[in-house]
Every structure is written in structure tokens, then in C-alpha cells.
Design an enzyme around this catalytic site. Structure first.
Site, short mmCIF file in Angstrom:
data_model
loop_
_atom_site.label_atom_id
_atom_site.label_comp_id
_atom_site.label_asym_id
_atom_site.label_seq_id
_atom_site.Cartn_x
_atom_site.Cartn_y
_atom_site.Cartn_z
N GLU A 25 0.81 -1.21 0.00
CA GLU A 25 0.00 0.00 0.00
C GLU A 25 0.85 1.27 0.00
OE1 GLU A 25 -2.96 0.27 -0.75
OE2 GLU A 25 -3.61 -1.80 -0.58
N GLN A 59 0.33 6.88 -5.10
CA GLN A 59 0.67 7.71 -6.26
C GLN A 59 1.61 7.01 -7.23
OE1 GLN A 59 -0.46 11.33 -6.86
NE2 GLN A 59 -1.94 9.93 -5.96
N TYR A 111 -6.74 6.60 3.80
CA TYR A 111 -6.86 5.55 2.77
C TYR A 111 -6.09 4.30 3.17
CZ TYR A 111 -5.56 2.43 -0.81
OH TYR A 111 -5.32 1.24 -1.45
N CYS A 170 -13.27 1.36 -15.52
CA CYS A 170 -13.77 2.72 -15.32
C CYS A 170 -12.59 3.69 -15.37
CB CYS A 170 -14.50 2.80 -13.97
SG CYS A 170 -15.47 4.29 -13.73
N CYS A 210 -17.64 1.10 -20.42
CA CYS A 210 -18.91 0.90 -19.71
C CYS A 210 -19.66 -0.35 -20.15
CB CYS A 210 -19.80 2.12 -19.89
SG CYS A 210 -19.05 3.63 -19.25
#
Length: 396
Positions: free
Chosen positions: A77, A82, A160, A232, A239
Site C-alpha cells: 500500500e 501515487q 486511505y 472505469c 462501460c
DNA sequence: AAGACGGGGAC
DNA sequence: GTCCCAGTCTT
């Protein structure tokens, strides 16, 4: 949209098409206590099931998904902050192979940790990772904390990352919100406003919490990120292969390309700098970057800001002033163009031969006098260098 | 709320 | 070239 019996539609009990009057009285809800409407279009349980089913089939085989060990989840993580998945893979393998446990990390030299991080960028992450490992050994006796608040109290771990670790490693029902899910959630609810405002962030975190299932939360959170990463996407979202397009407000409006609003672009500032390869026999001059500057903790060749038009002007004086030694400017080696945050840097690399003088003693990041040092060229591979420093070191 | 912090992938 | 990336921490 298919709504199965017993599920609540977006309109809740006000829907006239549900099957409420066919159900036992005990399963209907009193009008005086209206149920909270589903956070997504359609039913939430349907949404959750579609997300999980899609993930079971389409998830990538990533090195940090081989176990749920909190240490490994944590390392991944932090590396992924970034930083794209493709970039992290090999760094993760090497890092966890060299330092398999939190004890190994806590006991490692900072130089070793930074060397393993070299090239990943945002080096504060590595130093905070190291500091956190020491804290885990001391405060938590080597056991990675499980309480969300304790996890987030560790350096380098924000909301997060704490939520990701708590859900993925421990299965706790904690929300996450990062680049992928911000985009996915904004589209799902058709969020029009700039995502960076505190009001938007508040709404998106609220949504992230509202959609959590009762089981397999770690997989669910990762699934939403994976959908954001593979389906996405920022541009041209796929989609028609999205498992939850039926639940998506942006898709319903055919505005998935406009939502979320694009970030405002940053204005780059061009600057020119000069790096010097100062030679003294088979040694070169290097400097450790201080804690409050770029590449803190890493080593670099002497580097000076310069006038774009006459970059080498007084360069020998600049070296004398900074390091205390005198040299003679030599050949141009190479020019490296690179970007650091908002700066576009043109780095002119030149040889410089050592003439005389003693290195100016200066306190290093940890108080020891080792900002400037002569290092054997053959030992440069041991030092953590910035990417440009490494490129230059290869030429030396 | 805005800026600092790196480097590279993908188009 | 541009846009973006499994954010955090400090002004």
C-alpha cells in the site's frame, strides 16, 4: 433494471412497483420510518454481488495478493501511493524478499531501505516506512496493530492506507478512497463538482462507507479499485464491459466522459541546473540531501541552480562555497531532462577535476558530519541515488 | 485549500 | 508532448 423480491429500490417504499403487498406484514416497513434509500442506483445487494463476481473472474494476479499478511499488505500500500501497479510489482518482490518481516525492516540500515526504494520516488515514504517499522517493534511488540486508529497513527499511513490495511489484512468493515475509487464513485453517483473540495471528499467517503458489504470487505474494496483501474478508466471508460453500469448515474446520463471533472492542470516551471562529477583520482564527490529538501536522505552529485543563458557562470565558485574545495571545469558529459513535481529540469552534467582543498564539514541529516564525501567510483552502487544521480553514476 | 514531494506508464 | 497514478503531510 431487475429488482428481485425483497430488495429495496432506489425509491424505497415509495415505489409502486415493488412486491410489498405480496409479502408478509413483518417484511414490510412502516411508513413512519422510511428506509434510507440505496446509495447506488438500484439495489445495494445486487451492486455488491456484481462487484464481487466480477472481481472473482477478472482480478489480476499481483504479488501482494498472494497473502494477507499485514506487513506485506502495508508495504504494498505504501509503494502504491501515487504509483502505478506496473511500476510497483518488481519493487515489492525485491523489498519483501530482502526484508521479509517487520523486524528485518526495523533492524535494517536506512541506506539499505532507501537503496531498495531507489527509483520509486516520493522517498519520504521509505523513511516513514522505516520509522513505522521501528515503532511497531517498540510500541506493538512487533505485531502490526489491528485497530484502525492505531494503524493510522503510524507515519506515512493516512485514512486511505489505514482503511486498506484494516479491510484487506483483517477483514474489517472500513472504507477506502483513492484515485480509482474517487473516479468510480463520482460516476456511480453522478457527482458534478470538483473532487478536490472538502465537500466532495466528505461525500465520497460517505459513499465509500455506505456501500460496504458485511463480508469480504477487503476483496470488495480491491474490486472497486480494480474496476477503476481496468474498466472505469479516466478516458474512454469501458462501460459496456462494466459489471455495474446498470447502477451508474453517469452512464445513465451518458456523461461518463465528463464525470468526474478533470483536474486543473499544473503550470510547469522550466529550470536549469548543473551537476558536477568532481574527480579526485578514482573517487568522486557526493552529497547527502538534507531532510527538508528534494531526495531527502538520498545521495547526489553536487548540483547547482543555474541561469539558463549562462549556466556554467561562476560554477567553480559555487562549488568552493558549497563544499569548500577548488576544482577546474572539464568536459560536458551529458544533459538530462527530467521533471520533479512542477519543475521541468534541464540538468547539464559536467566533469570537474579536483585541484585542492578540504571538504567543508557539515552536519548530515542525522547530525553526523557526512554531507560531503569522497566515494570510490566502484562503490557508488551501494549508495541510494536519485534517478538522475544513478544515470550519471553509470557514466562515471 | 493549496503546495511539496518523483518517476514512469500509457496514449 | 499530456494526463495520470491503490496519498500523506505541511503550510
Amino acid at each position: 433494471m431487475v429488482v428481485s423480491c425483497g430488495e429495496t429500490t432506489r425509491l424505497g417504499i415509495s415505489s409502486s412497483t415493488n412486491a410489498a403487498h405480496f409479502m408478509p406484514r413483518s417484511l414490510t416497513r412502516a411508513k413512519s420510518a422510511p428506509v434510507k434509500s440505496s446509495p447506488v442506483r438500484g439495489s445495494l445487494t445486487s451492486f455488491q454481488a456484481l462487484v464481487s463476481a466480477w472481481f472473482a473472474v477478472h482480478q489480476r494476479d499481483l504479488p501482494w495478493r498472494k497473502s494477507q499478511d499485514a506487513y506485506r499488505v502495508w508495504i504494498s500500500e505504501i509503494m502504491l501511493q501515487q504509483t502505478q501497479v506496473a511500476t510497483v510489482k518488481e519493487y515489492f518482490r525485491r523489498f519483501t524478499s530482502e526484508l521479509p518481516t517487520v523486524h528485518d525492516l526495523a533492524a535494517a540500515e536506512e541506506e539499505k531501505v532507501l537503496r531498495l526504494w531507489e527509483g520509486l520516488g516520493y522517498y519520504r515514504r521509505a523513511r516513514q516506512l522505516h520509522a513505522a517499522a521501528k515503532e511497531i517493534v517498540q510500541r506493538f511488540e512487533g505485531d502490526f496493530p489491528q485497530q484502525l486508529e492505531q494503524i493510522q497513527s503510524l507515519p506515512g499511513i493516512g485514512r486511505y492506507t489505514a482503511g486498506a490495511i484494516a479491510s484487506i489484512a483483517y477483514g474489517q468493515k472500513t472504507p477506502i478512497l483513492e484515485a480509482n475509487t474517487q473516479r468510480v464513485y463520482a460516476r456511480l453517483i453522478g457527482w458534478e463538482e470538483d473532487l478536490t473540495t472538502s465537500a466532495s471528499q466528505k461525500r465520497l467517503w460517505e459513499f465509500a462507507e455506505d456501500i460496504l458489504p458485511d463480508r469480504d470487505v477487503g476483496a470488495f474494496n480491491q474490486a472497486l479499485m480494480e474496476i477503476g483501474s481496468l474498466v472505469c478508466t479516466p478516458k474512454a471508460p469501458d462501460c459496456h464491459n462494466c459489471p455495474v453500469s446498470d447502477h451508474c448515474e453517469a452512464f445513465r446520463q451518458k456523461r461518463q466522459e465528463e464525470i468526474p471533472k478533470p483536474k486543473k492542470k499544473i503550470q510547469f516551471i522550466p529550470i536549469t541546473e548543473v551537476a558536477l562529477v568532481v574527480r579526485r583520482k578514482n573517487e568522486v564527490l557526493v552529497r547527502q540531501c538534507g531532510p527538508d529538501e528534494r531526495w531527502a536522505g538520498l545521495w547526489d552529485f553536487p548540483r547547482f541552480s543555474a541561469d539558463q543563458n549562462k549556466p556554467l557562470d561562476q560554477i567553480e565558485d559555487k562549488l568552493k562555497q558549497a563544499a569548500g574545495i577548488e576544482g577546474s571545469l572539464g568536459d560536458h558529459l551529458t544533459t538530462i531532462k527530467h521533471g520533479v513535481t512542477k519543475y521541468r529540469i534541464t540538468l547539464l552534467c559536467h566533469e570537474m577535476s579536483f585541484l585542492k582543498g578540504r571538504l567543508r564539514p557539515q552536519a548530515g541529516p542525522d547530525g553526523q558530519a557526512r554531507v560531503w564525501q569522497w566515494r570510490e567510483v566502484s562503490h557508488l552502487s551501494d549508495l541510494p541515488l536519485s534517478t538522475t544521480g544513478r544515470k550519471l553514476a553509470k557514466l562515471v
